[in-house]
Design an enzyme around this catalytic site. Sequence first.
Site, PDB file in Angstrom:
ATOM      1  N   GLU A 339       0.999  -1.210   0.005  1.00  0.00           N
ATOM      2  CA  GLU A 339      -0.147  -0.019   0.168  1.00  0.00           C
ATOM      3  C   GLU A 339       1.000   1.085   0.017  1.00  0.00           C
ATOM      4  O   GLU A 339       0.408   2.164   0.630  1.00  0.00           O
ATOM      5  CB  GLU A 339      -0.926   0.128   1.313  1.00  0.00           C
ATOM      6  CG  GLU A 339      -1.961  -1.158   1.213  1.00  0.00           C
ATOM      7  CD  GLU A 339      -2.757  -1.305   2.666  1.00  0.00           C
ATOM      8  OE1 GLU A 339      -3.987  -1.110   2.331  1.00  0.00           O
ATOM      9  OE2 GLU A 339      -2.213  -1.171   3.563  1.00  0.00           O
TER      10      GLU A 339
HETATM   11  C1  ACM Z   1      -2.063  -5.455   4.217  1.00  0.00           C
HETATM   12  O1  ACM Z   1      -3.174  -6.125   4.682  1.00  0.00           O
HETATM   13  N1  ACM Z   1      -1.857  -4.049   3.905  1.00  0.00           N
HETATM   14  C2  ACM Z   1      -0.827  -6.262   3.813  1.00  0.00           C
END
Ligand code: ACM
Length: 523
Positions: A339
């Site tokens: 992310e």
């Molecule tokens: C995640 O759940 N951001 C790896």
Amino acid sequence: MWLRIKIIYHFIILLCVLFTSCIKKERVINFPHTDLSEVSIIPIPLEIKATYGGFPLDKYTAIHIDETKTDFKQVGLFLAEKISSQTGVSPQLKVNDSTESIIYINPSDTFDKDNPEAYRLEILNDSIILTSHTATGAFRGVQTLRQLIPNKANDTLAKNDIWVIPSGDIIDAPQFKHRGTMLDVARHFFSVEDVKKYIDILSYYKINVLHLHLSDDQGWRIEIKSWPKLTEIGSLTEVGGTKGGFYTQDEYSEIVDYAAAHHITVIPEIDMPGHTNAASLSYPVLNGNGKTLKPYTKMRVGFSTFDTRKDTVYQFIDDVVRELSAITPGPYFHIGGDESHVTKKADYIYFVNKVETIVQNHGKRMIGWDEIANTGVDSTSIAQIWRSEKNMNTAVKKGMKLILSPAEHAYLDMKYDASSKFGLTWVGFVPVDVAYNWTPEDKAPKANILGIEAPLWSETISTISELEYLAFPRIIGHAELGWSIKERRNWENYKKRLADQHIFLKRNNVNYYASPLVDWAKE
Ligand code: ACM
């Protein structure tokens, strides 16, 4: 006259001995015999053969400990302690004149060396023989043995309490090397004592990896001596605005050592280049998103990034990886990599490649979330698949090993159902059956799968009791998926064995969610 009295006296003694041995025989004859294959063992072993006898566990039982094999000796002492806390009876640690039944824990080289956790547990009427190539395998076998001890002493004619362990032969080995769970101590901090309690229960189900998510936007949780502000500033916060916390290096080592004593490997994760608000708040020179830094205690992420083109950032990462690797005996270092929505793609690729070299220079193998497959990483690095099948296929093409954590089955932080008090729902509900009913071995080529891991993100939980509510019982099914082959797994059968765990969980004060999908055993 004296001679006659002496003869009569000896005769009476002889009668007493015979009488006592009759009682002992009677005790043996009156054992209730359980079918070994009917006992609720989780994870279900590879092979179980019942022989319909019983081994009497009582105060006349000894654990045969070979003083020359330190690691096997530790396994024996662990078993003695667990038997004593469950039954109140302390097994003898040396065979002596009063010994009537013996548990042997022996090394053996008859096992496949590629599967060091394989073990065999032979239960006879007067002895138990646990063998493995390694102490780790013996430790896994000890967990099986603990699960065979009845919850209450059996009703026998003997004067003392006896727990009858059904006899037979168990041959067992895990299907995956890596059977883990991740605990997010960044969104909310959990104490050393909390983590140790979690380790106790995980090890009972043969989980062998604990991945600690040690940094995120909301907090930095590990002392780094060369960058002290990480803990002076970055550790102070957590989700919701409550006070955070951190582990000193000594406390981290205490967790690592405790895990090692339970044959569990700790993997540290420092999440980067995104998820780095707490690090950049401590050292603004690291920041790459151009925004004013503020402590962050909300849940939404994806806004932070390191400045991937600054040498200082790589000096910082080198120091962090060096210090943390020095106190982490396991072979892995997790760099996060998920992310990073505000890191430019070219910067992200540049960053991951540089960090991979740093991790390797400190003698560790790199793990990252599945996004790292889109960089120039080499085939020795490992992709942890949480969301993207496309990234998984890219990783397989690169020859990388995979850790499977598909959110729709493996995320322990999702609510079970609409009644869940804690948890998120972005991937939907994950009830106990959905957590169990998937087939990791069919998700990707088996040769690429290192294993599976169930992450527990901590946005909505802040106490050990809340942690347990989300983790249990789903992590128990996850433990079976990692250990047992698919031919041995079946929801209907598993659900009955799970119901019987209620006594162990209650005895250990574990606040599990009593899902209505399971007909929980009454006491
Ligand atoms: C995640 O759940 N951001 C790896």
